[in-house]
Design a protein around this motif. Sequence first.
Motif, PDB file in Angstrom:
ATOM      1  N   GLY A  54      53.726  59.783 -35.837  1.00  0.00           N
ATOM      2  CA  GLY A  54      53.460  58.351 -35.724  1.00  0.00           C
ATOM      3  C   GLY A  54      54.648  57.606 -35.130  1.00  0.00           C
ATOM      4  N   ARG A  55      55.860  57.928 -35.576  1.00  0.00           N
ATOM      5  CA  ARG A  55      57.066  57.305 -35.017  1.00  0.00           C
ATOM      6  C   ARG A  55      57.185  57.621 -33.524  1.00  0.00           C
ATOM      7  NH1 ARG A  55      61.397  55.347 -37.836  1.00  0.00           N
ATOM      8  NH2 ARG A  55      62.759  56.109 -36.169  1.00  0.00           N
ATOM      9  N   PHE A  56      56.895  58.865 -33.170  1.00  0.00           N
ATOM     10  CA  PHE A  56      56.935  59.285 -31.766  1.00  0.00           C
ATOM     11  C   PHE A  56      55.980  58.439 -30.927  1.00  0.00           C
ATOM     12  CE2 PHE A  56      54.844  61.819 -28.469  1.00  0.00           C
ATOM     13  CZ  PHE A  56      55.908  62.303 -27.729  1.00  0.00           C
ATOM     14  N   LEU A  57      54.743  58.269 -31.385  1.00  0.00           N
ATOM     15  CA  LEU A  57      53.741  57.526 -30.636  1.00  0.00           C
ATOM     16  C   LEU A  57      54.079  56.041 -30.554  1.00  0.00           C
ATOM     17  CD1 LEU A  57      50.470  59.237 -31.938  1.00  0.00           C
ATOM     18  CD2 LEU A  57      51.492  59.470 -29.668  1.00  0.00           C
ATOM     19  N   ARG A  58      54.615  55.479 -31.629  1.00  0.00           N
ATOM     20  CA  ARG A  58      54.988  54.059 -31.589  1.00  0.00           C
ATOM     21  C   ARG A  58      56.166  53.838 -30.645  1.00  0.00           C
ATOM     22  NH1 ARG A  58      53.952  54.702 -37.101  1.00  0.00           N
ATOM     23  NH2 ARG A  58      56.188  54.882 -37.598  1.00  0.00           N
ATOM     24  N   HIS A  59      57.064  54.815 -30.592  1.00  0.00           N
ATOM     25  CA  HIS A  59      58.249  54.676 -29.731  1.00  0.00           C
ATOM     26  C   HIS A  59      57.884  54.759 -28.254  1.00  0.00           C
ATOM     27  CE1 HIS A  59      62.455  55.055 -28.469  1.00  0.00           C
ATOM     28  NE2 HIS A  59      62.048  56.046 -27.676  1.00  0.00           N
ATOM     29  N   PHE A  60      57.125  55.796 -27.864  1.00  0.00           N
ATOM     30  CA  PHE A  60      56.824  56.014 -26.454  1.00  0.00           C
ATOM     31  C   PHE A  60      55.536  55.326 -25.994  1.00  0.00           C
ATOM     32  CE2 PHE A  60      59.573  59.772 -27.270  1.00  0.00           C
ATOM     33  CZ  PHE A  60      60.496  59.568 -26.257  1.00  0.00           C
TER      34      PHE A  60
END
Length: 433
Positions: free
Chosen positions: A127-133
């Motif tokens: 989830g953090r990955f998707l929100r970041h990129f």
Amino acid sequence: MRAHLYRLLYSLVWWLIIPLAVGRLWWRGRREPGYRQHIPERLGFYPKRDNAFGQPKRSLLWVHAVSVGETRAAEPLINLLLADYPQHTILLTHMTATGRATGQALFGASPRIVQSFLPYDTGWMVGRFLRHFAPSLCVLMETEVWPNLIAQCVRYQVPVALVNARLSERSLRRGKKFETLMTQAAQGISCVGAQTKEDAHRLQQLGASNVTVTGNLKFDVAPSDDMVRMGLTMRQQIGARPVLLCASTREGEEALVLTALGRQNGSPSVENLLLIIVPRHPQRFDEVADLIAANKLPVMRRSTLGGGPLDLKVKVLLGDSMGEMFAYYGASDIAFIGGSLMPLGGQNLIEACAVGKPVLIGAHTFNFAAVTEQAIAAGAALRVTDAGAMLDIAIQLLSADQEREIMGRHASDFAQLHRGATIRTVALLALLM
């Protein structure tokens, strides 16, 4: 409800093993320093973007290529995506250090390629990955079906495509042991581009829908001009000696090949033979060098070859370099593809065929079953039962120029016949853009 519970248990297992996974990274980093780099990315932590890529956030197309083979297969796909979507940047993710290094070697000069490690498959990290990129599309290469990754993509409305997809009977049986978890993941994939009809059928059995046979992207991978020149230079350094390449060998296979060579010691048929061994994994280079020395065979490392001619006393050239496989194929007369003498599933033979080299391959090719059988049927490859038979057949072919040349032409024709998967795959992805 049941699927949700299974995914919670799956996530719990991941959280329990993450300390071990990070420790393993540090351990592997003793020989491969890349595993000790960018560790926060694997845990879902990234530097602030600040629109660092000069693009709006939703302009990222995300391609996940776990390791070397998938990254090289993705090369023609990424190049065509860059050409067809000039307003987009490609986010290229990996799980292995060698995969990331390969991506850097292939695309390092492009300002429109961003590389990162994919985080471990927990919902929070992904989830953090998707929100970041904030990618606009997720393209998974070959077999990378991760339950939390796909669930989070569904949550954040990121379409998921599985391309160049393959699934062996063995992997299907393994997947069905976790059928509830894997079926939910497969159902979250928007579309699938399968390598063969058999792969498509097995993926549908696992729960995937919207499955299209697009072919194998690896047929569209071609050697660069630099690799062609490097292969010619290497061949000039070797001279007129017959050359047998053992490509992508795995643990235990080198010993079998060296033992078979030792049995032929003193035979005129192998007196001038040069054996090139290129281990699949770089952390084994030193181990294989020691093994060759223990067999009392004069050895030279590719990394110390320099620019002069190869000494005629050298019997084995150890390919201790990354990203030069096309050059090794170009410098050889015959290629044996490793991972197939032992029950390891084999490796890709397409690159050898693309360079027009006769191919020998062992009995264990379940990871590449369809393409291997097709190559054999086309006269591009021969199946061998063991290392001794491989060496015997190689020696026969090396002394039969016409037969070897015909087999090489069959290999080249076979590779040419199956090209076009890249265009079909981009057309499939266009439906999700």
